[in-house]
Design a protein around this motif. Structure first.
Motif, short mmCIF file in Angstrom:
data_model
loop_
_atom_site.label_atom_id
_atom_site.label_comp_id
_atom_site.label_asym_id
_atom_site.label_seq_id
_atom_site.Cartn_x
_atom_site.Cartn_y
_atom_site.Cartn_z
N TRP A 255 1.52 -2.58 2.70
CA TRP A 255 0.39 -3.49 2.71
C TRP A 255 0.70 -4.71 3.58
O TRP A 255 1.84 -5.17 3.64
N PHE B 177 1.00 -7.54 -7.86
CA PHE B 177 1.26 -6.28 -7.15
C PHE B 177 2.44 -5.57 -7.80
O PHE B 177 3.55 -6.09 -7.85
N ASN C 96 -4.04 -5.32 -10.09
CA ASN C 96 -3.17 -4.18 -9.83
C ASN C 96 -3.90 -2.86 -10.01
O ASN C 96 -3.58 -1.87 -9.34
N ILE D 40 -5.57 -2.32 -6.73
CA ILE D 40 -4.59 -1.90 -5.72
C ILE D 40 -4.27 -0.41 -5.89
O ILE D 40 -4.23 0.34 -4.91
#
Length: 213
Positions: A7, A23, A169, A172
């Motif tokens: 990322w 993250f 998260n 993500i």
């Protein structure tokens, strides 16, 4: 052996710090950051132990190691990152609002590959869903981990699920699944609907941002 998704964060304000904080992906890593200031990018990368720091978007997008770009700039600059990133073959996760208007989003639609929209606001949010025999109250919507049901006689019951502190998260993880082809991407259609509503509302209110021409 599963792929590790690398990322890159563009825009290094408060939301970027939150992104790094939450993250936690076994098959993902924050590989690079980018700011208009090389000094700021270097400081952010050093603070969070991120390998690469760029002071120029073109240089970041030329890095073949970057798989996914997270756009965390002010929303009037989103389109300036989204389009070049997609044209460079990167996947994109953008903060809200994805663009300034439906017109901008329509331009981007020709380029869009995988785009997800996240919602974040500083003001408290409460959602209420009413039924014939009662209603649900959801605080801190849309990142809630509980809801309260109140029936027609005033009795309440609280339902809990998930972990709101891990909400980013979850997003993500879903993004990586979309990139891997493991999860169908429905976000673009929903995002387009949201932008159509927001653009129509602004037109009705005759509302313009100070930075708009």
């Amino acid at each position: 052996m599963s792929k590790t998704y690398r990322w890159a964060i563009v825009g290094l304000g408060n939301i970027a710090h939150s992104f790094v904080k939450y993250f936690d992906q076994p098959d993902g890593e924050i590989y690079a950051v980018c700011s208009r200031s090389q000094e700021k990018a270097n400081a952010f990368a050093a603070e969070h132990n991120i390998p690469k720091a760029y002071g120029n978007l073109d240089e970041l997008l030329a890095d073949e190691q970057v798989d996914i770009v997270y756009v965390a700039t002010p929303h009037n600059y989103h389109i300036d990152t989204i389009l070049p990133a997609l044209r460079a073959g990167k996947h994109v996760l953008s903060e809200k609002a994805i663009t300034m208007s439906s017109t901008q989003l329509a331009i981007a639609n020709d380029e869009l590959a995988t785009v997800a929209l996240t919602f974040r606001a500083k003001m408290p949010k409460r959602g209420i869903v009413a039924y014939e025999n009662g209603y649900f109250t959801v605080d801190t919507y849309p990142r809630a981990d509980s809801a309260t049901f109140t029936d027609s006689e005033g009795h309440t019951e609280t339902i809990t699920a998930g972990d709101s502190t891990n909400a980013m998260n979850y997003e993500i993880a879903d993004m990586q699944k979309m990139v891997a082809g493991e999860l169908h991407n429905t976000s673009l259609a929903k995002t387009t609907d949201v932008m159509d509503i927001m653009t129509a509302a602004r037109a009705q209110w005759d509302f313009r941002y100070p930075f708009e021409n």
